[in-house]
Enzyme design. Sequence first.
Site, PDB file in Angstrom:
ATOM      1  CG  ASP A   7      -1.877   1.181   1.211  1.00  0.00           C
ATOM      2  OD1 ASP A   7      -2.724   1.239   0.298  1.00  0.00           O
ATOM      3  OD2 ASP A   7      -1.788   2.043   2.106  1.00  0.00           O
ATOM      4  CD  GLU A   9      -1.606   6.102   3.138  1.00  0.00           C
ATOM      5  OE1 GLU A   9      -2.250   7.056   2.637  1.00  0.00           O
ATOM      6  OE2 GLU A   9      -2.146   5.037   3.495  1.00  0.00           O
ATOM      7  CG  HIS A  57      -1.247  10.454   4.617  1.00  0.00           C
ATOM      8  ND1 HIS A  57      -0.571  11.555   5.080  1.00  0.00           N
ATOM      9  CD2 HIS A  57      -1.340  10.604   3.266  1.00  0.00           C
ATOM     10  CE1 HIS A  57      -0.248  12.331   4.066  1.00  0.00           C
ATOM     11  NE2 HIS A  57      -0.714  11.793   2.943  1.00  0.00           N
ATOM     12  CG  HIS A 150      -6.008   5.820   5.051  1.00  0.00           C
ATOM     13  ND1 HIS A 150      -6.336   5.394   3.784  1.00  0.00           N
ATOM     14  CD2 HIS A 150      -7.184   6.035   5.686  1.00  0.00           C
ATOM     15  CE1 HIS A 150      -7.645   5.360   3.653  1.00  0.00           C
ATOM     16  NE2 HIS A 150      -8.185   5.757   4.803  1.00  0.00           N
ATOM     17  CG  ASP A 155      -4.200   1.212   5.315  1.00  0.00           C
ATOM     18  OD1 ASP A 155      -4.543   1.050   6.505  1.00  0.00           O
ATOM     19  OD2 ASP A 155      -4.488   2.226   4.666  1.00  0.00           O
TER      20      ASP A 155
END
Length: 229
Positions: A7, A9, A57, A150, A155
């Site tokens: 994942d 960000e 985030h 997040h 995640d």
Amino acid sequence: MREIVFDTETTGLDPRSGDRMVEIGCVEMVNRVATGATFHAYFNPQRDMPAGAEAVHGLSSTFLADKPLFAETAGELLEFLGDAPLVAHNASFDFGFLNTELEICQCEPVGLDRMVDTVAIARKRHPGAKLSLDALCNRYGVDRSHRVKHGALLDAELLAQVYVELTGGRQIGLELAAEANPVGQIADTPERGIGDKPLREARPHTASEVEIARHAAFVATIESPLWGQ
């Protein structure tokens, strides 16, 4: 089979408009079981952090100011990824940012043939249902109580659990257990039994002559049997 669930960000939604990746988290899985090996890094995006992205985030420009550039960590990241399939939620988004960063530092992009999109899998399994990571965690009972904002590694860890459920769930573990102890093999104990219980001889399954005679006598009493028509 080795797979990497990952994942990212970012500073926004579109790498083509100047948005950058600021965090990546990767979880290694072998035969759909997490090995415990992970890769996690923050990056200095060399630009401001929009308030909307920071609200998602929690990564501020101040926090990221002393983090390495993506190019400084690219080699280590690529070594961890290897040639494994890459699993992500809405994978085209994460692949877009990853390959943009690789292009900036003049590295070969990751082939899209390695992309495994859990949104696409979930859409086929649950048409019409909500497909966010939160929604799928709720559906499959994956604990996300510690997910306040997040985070790429968190995640990825949650997605790894969801991915297992989307692709067979706990049945995968049962299959592996069956392979480890194939049917027909006798437990390796001194008595060839299970635990402290001694092996009991198998019961006979063939009917005796007396039982066969009794069955024939019973069948003879049935009037107009279907098998006689």
